[in-house]
Structures are given as C-alpha cells and as structure tokens.
Scaffold this active site. Structure first.
Site, PDB file in Angstrom:
ATOM      1  CB  CYS A  42      53.642  -6.402 -20.432  1.00  0.00           C
ATOM      2  SG  CYS A  42      54.904  -6.322 -21.692  1.00  0.00           S
ATOM      3  CB  CYS A  45      57.200  -4.568 -19.464  1.00  0.00           C
ATOM      4  SG  CYS A  45      56.110  -4.028 -20.792  1.00  0.00           S
TER       5      CYS A  45
END
Ligand code: FAD
Length: 513
Positions: A42, A45
């Site tokens: 992600c 992230c």
C-alpha cells in the site's frame, strides 16, 4: 518471507508482530502497545513508514510504558491476526493496553511525529482503568503532593515543569526520563497558584529543580523545549540509566529464501499475475470481512459475476469462478459469511477440474523490492483485461465491469486512501461512459491520472517509474501533438492498442504451475 517483505526491520526499534509473538506482545505486555496494521503493497503505508520509524526513534525512551509494533497484513501468515483485529483498511494504528486488548483504541492517523506523540499521550490518559503498569503518573501535581514528595520518594532530584494545560512537554519529559534513576519529573499547571508564586515562575514552559527543605533552582537550558529539558535532566549528577526495555522475541520465519527473479517482457500481460491477483483478492483481501451483507454482499456478487463472465483464464480457473458464481447468485439469505464463501472457493462441491491455484507468483508485476508493485499492479491489470474482454465478447451493459470495479475498490480494496481517490474519479466522470469501448478508454485515462499523481512518490519502484502509458516506444501512433505543439493522445490509435495489448490471445502463460 513476511519479515523481509515488510516495511520495517528489527533495527527500527519497532516490534515486528507475527502469529508467533502477537499474544505475548499484546496481551502480557506491561506497556501500552501502539500497533500499525499495514499492507506492504500500500503506497500510503510506504509513504508513512519513515514517519513511523522516526516516531520510534523519538520515543524510544518510553519503551517500558509505550512500545511500538507493526504487522504486515499482506503477508499471508499474518492475515488471521489482522482479521481477528477486524482490520479492513491500511494503514490503521491502534493502541492496546495490557489486559485490556478490547476495546482497542484507534489512533487517528497523522503524518507528523509530534501529533502522533501527543495522540499517544491522550490515549494513555484516557485509559486510566487499564493503566500500563510501567507508566509513570502523568497528571499535574499540586502543592500538597510536593510538600510530602521527599517523604515518600527516594530520589535526589525532582524536576517541576511549569506549563499551561494544553502543553505536552511535562508529560513528554516525564516519559523521556522513565528509564533514568534518581530523578522524578512532574508537570505543574500555570494555574497552580501556590507553587507558581512560591517559585516566582513567570515563564511557561520552564523547568525547576526542587530539593528537600524547599530549595529550588531553575534548570538552565538554551531553549525552553522538550529535548533540551530531557537532555539536561538525563545528565544531572547522580542520574543514571537503569531500566531495560522489556524484550520480546521476534519470530522470524525460518524460510527466508527470497523468491527467484522471473525474467519477463515488460510489454506483455501474464496470466500468472492475474491468477496471483485472484488468489490475493479472494483469499486474503476478502477474508478481512467476516460477513458480507447489504452493500458489501451486492458488491461481492457483481465482482464474482464479472469474473465468471469475462476472466479469460484457464479452464480449471474458469470452472471454479463459474461454480462460485452460481452458488453466490443463488444465495438469497441476505448474508454470507466469509467461511461459507471460502468453502465454495476451495471447491467443497468437488466440481471436477475446478480450482484456483494457491499462492502468488508475480511476473510482470514483480518489483525490484518485495514491497513494490505486486498486488495493486495486478488489480489494475485484471480490470483492464476485464474491460477489454467485455468489449470483445459484446457485453450488454457498458458500465458492468467498471461499476463492479468501483464497488470492489470501495468495499474491499485494502488501501483506503486509494479507494477514496478512485471513488472521486468515478463520481466525477463515470457517467460519461456510454459504450464498451469508452469503458476501456475511461480506465486507461484514469489509470494515467493516478500514474501522474504518483510519479516520484516513495511508493514508486525506481526500476519501474510511473509513466503516461503506453510509452512512445510501445505505441508511437498513440502519441501526437496539437497545433501548438503540445502533447495529445491519439485516441483512435490508443483504443486498438489497448484492445490488442489486454486481449485474451496476447496473455502469456509462462510460469504457470
Ligand atoms: P501500476 O500503476 O500498478 O500499473 C500496472 C501495469 O499496468 C503497468 O506495469 C503497465 O503495464 C500497465 N499500465 C500502466 N498505466 C496504464 C494505463 N494508463 N492504462 C493501462 N495500463 C497501464 N497508490 C497510491 O500510492 N496512491 C493512490 O491513490 C493509489 N490509488 C490506486 C487506486 C487503484 C484503484 C489501484 C488498483 C491502485 C492504486 N494505487 C495507489 C497503487 C498504484 O496505482 C500502483 O498500482 C502501484 O504503485 C504499483 O505500480 P506499478 O508500477 O506496478 O504500476
């Protein structure tokens, strides 16, 4: 391995959680645990990981009271842990207190270390009934407590930090000194008139050293700020570091052999990526949802139906998708558990020659490092293929595939900020799609918008830079210029290029098991 693919390593002062240590770390901890649930693929992230690492450095002295941990929910071994904690989107940060794992408080997301630190303190203070045993008192002190302080505490120095109620410095310095002996820190509010008058305090914040018998002196620092106070106090005569942070074992996976690099053609689509995407989507991402109902159930049905209709897969995979689909469409109870879905997915009905291969084998979606590309690359590729397949098999509804994608992303795609961006694009322009071919072009042009936004971001694989796709080398006729010399896409050429690039007959079957 999960540990290697993750965004953190043991040297980051962040405890790496895995099924083997999660219980010891979260349930028996004497510290409050701040846990970041993330997915290594992600982009947000990845962008957040340097912030979390610097938070870990910033509050490393707080360890006996507050410890930082992280878990990669994209690693298959970890998915049960993440499901148990009901993690649906990444990144999610939660704070757990010893003995009192539930309710697990959600820490509002923030990109700067200072506000994350403040939020952690707020959570500590709001959890008085389950105070981490090693956490010092953080509430403001009073004249009455100071008067008897040296009768009950055997320390050489008492540091008083005078500040207003909104300031966090007193509490931060208290935690910074947690592992040091012979010194105690208390905050005093500017409204504590007795002490303020007695010491003649006029500056907030300021720090005073207080001694038995009522002697006091101002702590000399260059700047009245947290790090200056902490540094000076840690170096007072007689003050020594004592406490050892509690240590937990991190269970690395023994099997740390890296996946071999699979050579591939950068301008081709691979079935192995599409099957890997289905594996991750159906077995990992959907598993985050224990029960499907309402909107989520409708989205699941549309997604599976589109896959059953248009996924140009091997017969064995197609058979499975069709059997999952017919089971799902006949389900009328209004509610389906993931377990029931998984049962059918693993072919409990024993349909002959029907299965979805286990595990991922990325090829065209390989990244130069384990946290680059992979699953999100597979999701884009899958839906490009599906829009093209709907176009060539003459689907009846131009929006069938795109609205299934929109619903999937909105309900299930783990990268929540991605879902929000995608939904905004859909709301803005999806209604312009009025034919099967304009659906193909819509997804192409929105994907390019995302590429444009992400070019140069931390989540970009340096070996696979984001470009406005296809490049002139891939399709020179796709590119042209306006009268004023500005770049223009030649859509009459882009469409046939896409139809051929993503067509079922161009998909390569190398590396399939
Ligand atoms: P990807 O962008 O994943 O593309 C995969 C492959 O598709 C490329 O290798 C190329 O062969 C082909 N391709 C590239 N462009 C096009 C195009 N225009 N049309 C057709 N094919 C193309 N990440 C974030 O950090 N922030 C976000 O907001 C975000 N939103 C996302 C939304 C969705 C719906 C999805 C599926 C992903 C999102 N991502 C986001 C992830 C990001 O877009 C990439 O998927 C990820 O960074 C991996 O990039 P990649 O280099 O593998 O190429």
């Amino acid at each position: 391995s999960a540990a290697e693919a993750g965004l953190y390593t043991a040297s980051d002062q962040i405890l790496l959680l895995s099924p083997g240590n999660v219980e010891a770390a979260l349930i028996n901890s004497t510290a409050a645990m701040v846990v970041e649930f993330y997915a290594s693929w992600c982009g947000h992230c990845i962008a957040f990981s340097p912030v979390y690492k610097s938070l870990a450095r910033d509050i490393k002295e707080w360890k006996p009271a507050v410890n930082l941990a992280a878990i990669d929910c994209a690693a298959e071994d970890n998915r049960k842990v993440c499901t148990n904690y009901r993690i649906r989107g990444y990144p999610t940060i939660k704070v757990a207190n010893s003995e009192n794992i539930i309710p697990f408080l959600i820490l509002d997301f923030s990109r700067d270390v200072r506000s994350l630190r403040h939020k952690i303190i707020d959570k500590l203070e709001s959890h008085v009934e389950a105070w981490p045993p090693a956490c010092p008192p953080l509430e403001p002190t009073s004249q009455a407590e100071i008067d008897i302080f040296f009768e009950t505490n055997n320390v050489q120095h008492l540091a008083l930090i005078f500040e207003d109620a909104k300031s966090y410095i007193g509490r931060e310095v208290t935690l910074d000194l947690l592992q040091f002996e012979n010194v105690a820190v208390r905050r005093v509010l500017n409204t504590e008139a007795g002490l303020v008058t007695k010491l003649g305090v006029t500056e907030f914040p300021s720090c005073y050293l207080y001694y038995p018998g009522g002697n006091f002196t101002r702590l000399p620092v260059n700047i009245e700020a947290r790090t200056f106070y902490s540094y000076a106090l840690q170096r007072l005569p007689g003050v020594v570091r004592s406490g050892r942070p509690p240590s937990f074992t991190t269970f690395f996976h023994i099997n740390t052999t890296e996946e071999p690099w699979r050579p591939f053609n950068k301008s081709r689509v691979y079935m192995s990526d599409l099957e890997s995407t289905l594996h991750y989507s159906l077995r990992v991402e959907l598993a985050a949802q224990p029960v499907f109902k309402g909107e989520a159930l409708r989205s699941l049905k549309k997604y599976i139906s589109v896959l059953a209709k248009y996924f140009p897969g091997r017969p064995v995979v197609m058979n499975l998708l069709k059997s999952v689909n017919s089971w799902l469409q006949n389900e009328t109870s209004g509610q389906i558990s993931y377990e029931a879905f998984k049962d059918i997915l693993e072919n409990s009905a024993q349909i002959p020659n029907a299965a979805l291969p286990e595990g991922v084998r990325w090829v065209g979606c390989q990244g130069s490092q384990p946290h680059f590309r992979r699953y999100p690359c597979g999701v884009w590729t899958l839906f490009h293929v599906l829009t093209v397949q709907a176009n060539s098999t003459g689907g009846s509804d131009p929006l069938e595939v795109l609205s299934a994608m929109r619903n999937y992303v909105q309900n299930f795609f783990g990268c929540r900020p991605c879902a929000e961006h995608f939904e905004n694009m859909a709301m803005e322009s999806l209604m312009e799609v009025n034919s099967l071919s304009s659906a193909v072009l819509w997804l192409w042009s929105r994907h390019n918008r995302v590429n444009n936004r992400l070019a140069g971001a931390l989540s970009e694989d340096p070996k696979f830079p984001k470009i406005q796709w296809p490049s002139p080398e891939m399709c020179s006729a796709c590119h042209t210029v306006k009268e004023n010399g500005e770049h223009r896409w030649n859509r009459e050429q882009v469409l046939p290029f896409l139809l051929s690039y993503f067509s079922s007959s161009s998909i390569l079957t190398d590396y399939l098991e």
